[in-house]
Design a protein around this motif. Sequence first.
Motif, PDB file in Angstrom:
ATOM      1  N   ALA A 143      16.191 -12.311 -29.508  1.00 32.40           N
ATOM      2  CA  ALA A 143      16.106 -13.310 -30.582  1.00 32.40           C
ATOM      3  C   ALA A 143      16.421 -14.705 -30.057  1.00 32.40           C
ATOM      4  O   ALA A 143      15.682 -15.664 -30.319  1.00 32.40           O
ATOM      5  CB  ALA A 143      17.063 -12.927 -31.709  1.00 32.40           C
ATOM      6  N   LEU A 144      17.497 -14.847 -29.305  1.00 32.21           N
ATOM      7  CA  LEU A 144      17.869 -16.163 -28.785  1.00 32.21           C
ATOM      8  C   LEU A 144      16.824 -16.683 -27.802  1.00 32.21           C
ATOM      9  O   LEU A 144      16.528 -17.889 -27.771  1.00 32.21           O
ATOM     10  CB  LEU A 144      19.236 -16.076 -28.104  1.00 32.21           C
ATOM     11  CG  LEU A 144      20.429 -15.779 -29.030  1.00 32.21           C
ATOM     12  CD1 LEU A 144      21.711 -15.642 -28.214  1.00 32.21           C
ATOM     13  CD2 LEU A 144      20.586 -16.857 -30.099  1.00 32.21           C
ATOM     14  N   GLY A 145      16.272 -15.783 -26.988  1.00 31.36           N
ATOM     15  CA  GLY A 145      15.253 -16.209 -26.043  1.00 31.36           C
ATOM     16  C   GLY A 145      14.001 -16.710 -26.734  1.00 31.36           C
ATOM     17  O   GLY A 145      13.407 -17.719 -26.327  1.00 31.36           O
ATOM     18  N   PRO A 152       9.975 -19.440 -34.491  1.00 27.30           N
ATOM     19  CA  PRO A 152      10.809 -19.551 -35.690  1.00 27.30           C
ATOM     20  C   PRO A 152      12.059 -18.675 -35.608  1.00 27.30           C
ATOM     21  O   PRO A 152      12.005 -17.546 -35.092  1.00 27.30           O
ATOM     22  CB  PRO A 152       9.876 -19.085 -36.815  1.00 27.30           C
ATOM     23  CG  PRO A 152       8.503 -19.332 -36.293  1.00 27.30           C
ATOM     24  CD  PRO A 152       8.577 -19.097 -34.822  1.00 27.30           C
ATOM     25  N   VAL A 153      13.164 -19.182 -36.134  1.00 26.66           N
ATOM     26  CA  VAL A 153      14.436 -18.466 -36.050  1.00 26.66           C
ATOM     27  C   VAL A 153      14.368 -17.144 -36.816  1.00 26.66           C
ATOM     28  O   VAL A 153      14.797 -16.090 -36.318  1.00 26.66           O
ATOM     29  CB  VAL A 153      15.576 -19.349 -36.582  1.00 26.66           C
ATOM     30  CG1 VAL A 153      16.892 -18.564 -36.611  1.00 26.66           C
ATOM     31  CG2 VAL A 153      15.727 -20.592 -35.731  1.00 26.66           C
ATOM     32  N   PHE A 157      14.813 -13.415 -34.967  1.00 24.70           N
ATOM     33  CA  PHE A 157      15.896 -12.477 -35.243  1.00 24.70           C
ATOM     34  C   PHE A 157      15.380 -11.209 -35.914  1.00 24.70           C
ATOM     35  O   PHE A 157      15.958 -10.131 -35.740  1.00 24.70           O
ATOM     36  CB  PHE A 157      16.980 -13.147 -36.091  1.00 24.70           C
ATOM     37  CG  PHE A 157      17.961 -13.935 -35.271  1.00 24.70           C
ATOM     38  CD1 PHE A 157      19.095 -13.331 -34.766  1.00 24.70           C
ATOM     39  CD2 PHE A 157      17.723 -15.270 -34.964  1.00 24.70           C
ATOM     40  CE1 PHE A 157      20.000 -14.045 -33.989  1.00 24.70           C
ATOM     41  CE2 PHE A 157      18.617 -16.000 -34.186  1.00 24.70           C
ATOM     42  CZ  PHE A 157      19.756 -15.379 -33.699  1.00 24.70           C
ATOM     43  N   ALA A 158      14.296 -11.304 -36.666  1.00 23.43           N
ATOM     44  CA  ALA A 158      13.714 -10.096 -37.253  1.00 23.43           C
ATOM     45  C   ALA A 158      13.210  -9.164 -36.157  1.00 23.43           C
ATOM     46  O   ALA A 158      13.440  -7.948 -36.202  1.00 23.43           O
ATOM     47  CB  ALA A 158      12.573 -10.475 -38.202  1.00 23.43           C
ATOM     48  N   LEU A 159      12.531  -9.722 -35.142  1.00 19.64           N
ATOM     49  CA  LEU A 159      12.038  -8.885 -34.057  1.00 19.64           C
ATOM     50  C   LEU A 159      13.192  -8.348 -33.210  1.00 19.64           C
ATOM     51  O   LEU A 159      13.197  -7.165 -32.829  1.00 19.64           O
ATOM     52  CB  LEU A 159      11.076  -9.690 -33.176  1.00 19.64           C
ATOM     53  CG  LEU A 159      10.436  -8.922 -32.016  1.00 19.64           C
ATOM     54  CD1 LEU A 159       9.637  -7.730 -32.525  1.00 19.64           C
ATOM     55  CD2 LEU A 159       9.547  -9.837 -31.182  1.00 19.64           C
ATOM     56  N   THR A 228       9.064  -4.337 -40.519  1.00 23.87           N
ATOM     57  CA  THR A 228       9.940  -5.503 -40.633  1.00 23.87           C
ATOM     58  C   THR A 228       9.116  -6.790 -40.698  1.00 23.87           C
ATOM     59  O   THR A 228       9.575  -7.798 -41.232  1.00 23.87           O
ATOM     60  CB  THR A 228      10.908  -5.561 -39.438  1.00 23.87           C
ATOM     61  OG1 THR A 228      11.622  -4.325 -39.353  1.00 23.87           O
ATOM     62  CG2 THR A 228      11.896  -6.697 -39.576  1.00 23.87           C
ATOM     63  N   ARG A 229       7.907  -6.740 -40.163  1.00 18.09           N
ATOM     64  CA  ARG A 229       6.943  -7.855 -40.203  1.00 18.09           C
ATOM     65  C   ARG A 229       7.546  -9.130 -39.634  1.00 18.09           C
ATOM     66  O   ARG A 229       7.574 -10.185 -40.295  1.00 18.09           O
ATOM     67  CB  ARG A 229       6.445  -8.095 -41.627  1.00 18.09           C
ATOM     68  CG  ARG A 229       5.681  -6.924 -42.204  1.00 18.09           C
ATOM     69  CD  ARG A 229       4.791  -7.343 -43.340  1.00 18.09           C
ATOM     70  NE  ARG A 229       4.007  -6.235 -43.855  1.00 18.09           N
ATOM     71  CZ  ARG A 229       2.901  -6.362 -44.583  1.00 18.09           C
ATOM     72  NH1 ARG A 229       2.443  -7.569 -44.855  1.00 18.09           N
ATOM     73  NH2 ARG A 229       2.251  -5.308 -45.027  1.00 18.09           N
ATOM     74  N   ALA A 230       8.035  -9.025 -38.424  1.00 20.29           N
ATOM     75  CA  ALA A 230       8.567 -10.215 -37.758  1.00 20.29           C
ATOM     76  C   ALA A 230       7.473 -11.263 -37.626  1.00 20.29           C
ATOM     77  O   ALA A 230       6.337 -10.946 -37.266  1.00 20.29           O
ATOM     78  CB  ALA A 230       9.108  -9.835 -36.379  1.00 20.29           C
ATOM     79  N   PHE A 231       7.811 -12.496 -37.943  1.00 21.01           N
ATOM     80  CA  PHE A 231       6.908 -13.644 -37.917  1.00 21.01           C
ATOM     81  C   PHE A 231       5.793 -13.541 -38.952  1.00 21.01           C
ATOM     82  O   PHE A 231       4.827 -14.314 -38.909  1.00 21.01           O
ATOM     83  CB  PHE A 231       6.281 -13.826 -36.523  1.00 21.01           C
ATOM     84  CG  PHE A 231       7.280 -13.975 -35.422  1.00 21.01           C
ATOM     85  CD1 PHE A 231       7.923 -15.194 -35.212  1.00 21.01           C
ATOM     86  CD2 PHE A 231       7.610 -12.908 -34.611  1.00 21.01           C
ATOM     87  CE1 PHE A 231       8.855 -15.331 -34.195  1.00 21.01           C
ATOM     88  CE2 PHE A 231       8.539 -13.042 -33.599  1.00 21.01           C
ATOM     89  CZ  PHE A 231       9.173 -14.252 -33.391  1.00 21.01           C
ATOM     90  N   ALA A 232       5.898 -12.594 -39.879  1.00 22.29           N
ATOM     91  CA  ALA A 232       4.864 -12.446 -40.914  1.00 22.29           C
ATOM     92  C   ALA A 232       5.506 -12.091 -42.249  1.00 22.29           C
ATOM     93  O   ALA A 232       5.048 -11.202 -42.958  1.00 22.29           O
ATOM     94  CB  ALA A 232       3.850 -11.384 -40.511  1.00 22.29           C
TER      95      ALA A 232
END
Length: 531
Positions: A143-145, A152-153, A157-159, A228-232
């Motif tokens: 997430a931090l990387g 997007p934050v 963090f979702a991924l 979780t749909r990270a970034f979506a």
Amino acid sequence: MTGLGALVRLALRRDRLLLAVWVVGLVGITLSTASTVGELYGTVESRQQLGATAGSNPAFLAMLGPLYDASTTGGVVAWRWGVFGGLLVGLMAMFLVTRHTRAEEEAGRLELIGSTVVARHAPLAAAVVVALLAAAVIGLLVALGLVGLGEPVGGSFALGLAFASVGWVFTGVGAVAAQVSESTRTANSIAGAALGLAYLLRAVGDAAGDEGPTWLTWLSPLGWLELTRAFAGDRFWVLLLPVALLGVLLAVASVLVTRRDHGGGLLPARLGPARAPASLGSAFGLAWRLQRGTLIGWTLSLFVLGAVYGSVARGVEQMLEANPALERIIAQMGGTGAIVDVYLASIIGIIALFSAIYVVQSTLRLRGEESAFRAEPVLATPVSRFAWVGSHVLFATVGTAVVLAAAGAGAGLVHGARVGDVGGQVARLVGAALAHVPAVWVVAGLAFALFALAPKLSSASWAVIVVFLVLGQLGPLLRLDQWAMDLSPFTHIPKVPGAELTATPLVWLTVVAAALVAVGFAGFRRRDVGR
């Protein structure tokens, strides 16, 4: 929980190098993928074209899952690496738990620790804590990387949490499996079967389409990673499902650890017959008795996996209908059937990597027998060292051909039924699968050489598979030099069906595998058994 802190520190000290490799490797691969995707698909138009051609196609859904949002680099990364990254985090957690519970108990070290002032639950709790922390660190660093790369934050963090959640679930699965069986090998097999089932449920559910059993994706921890749909949309509430399942699994494991004898499993080993059958009178017969369950299980599993992938092969042609420009390109390359062959070659390559897991598991059965002090009584009889190790290596090499042929047959039967050419497709795909046998033999040779020359490092054979997986699946995407990708034996296999099958690379890979096996025989002949 008396002694929990000391056991956690001991586990972290013992695994400091192993954990560093897992964490740095997985985080580095994820961030490198994100950086490369940003370069390859630097515009919104290029990412949207990717989503239109691959992100919603049944074949690619089965392999990688849905591409929920192609407008961002993070969305493409979550699609391209999410499933495989979660799979590796789950493997890491599973191995960590069984290593510090069942393996320690099987070796007799946990009995010594238990004779001190240590609570009954402390060893299990320490293993769980280490695995949970490792998964959490990977998720946090990912997430931090990604945030550092400008993503997007919320999606980052979702991924990261989705990756960690898969590790958390299989921490619980490993904890339960360690209570069920008396051996580390069986515990890993149970947990590995659960991970394979999670992958299969996700693949079937993702590729099912609107009218199919898409609900199967909701039954898989790997499916929860996708959902979780990270970034979506960043549906953080989905992460409550793996947390709840982890709680249930840990509760079950904590109960089971008090319901069994130390050194035993919940399912006790069955007593054999009073008289052994004549087949056990040879090293070959003993090896068959020890290897047959693994071989049969992997044969059936890869047959089913091949059938699942073969069922969506025709869906690749839908990309041509949605993209006329791509259709003209493919027609110039050899017609619409060419892209189906490209897909089939890709999935057979993935299945070949899965078969490498079987061959390592089969080869390292030698180390398990030696560590459990069952090798010395066998070698005290007229059975020679060559016969003992040779019988197990024989099953690893022949078994490779069996499981790959089963995968090709499964894919050929289903795909052939859909195109009206069962006999022809079965022959083509079984042949394409068998073309990967020499590459898998190289993996077997490496595992055997490590067992014979440096038995304490034999578990590094699993890292070899991970390296080959990354080189094969992400090497072109990461723009690695060709010499780096050539380190994987799978790179040298012709992309059949579709490409011309040449014998030269297969012969050279077979020679390399034979040389590694010869080195292994020479090394085992000279070292002490049980060292």
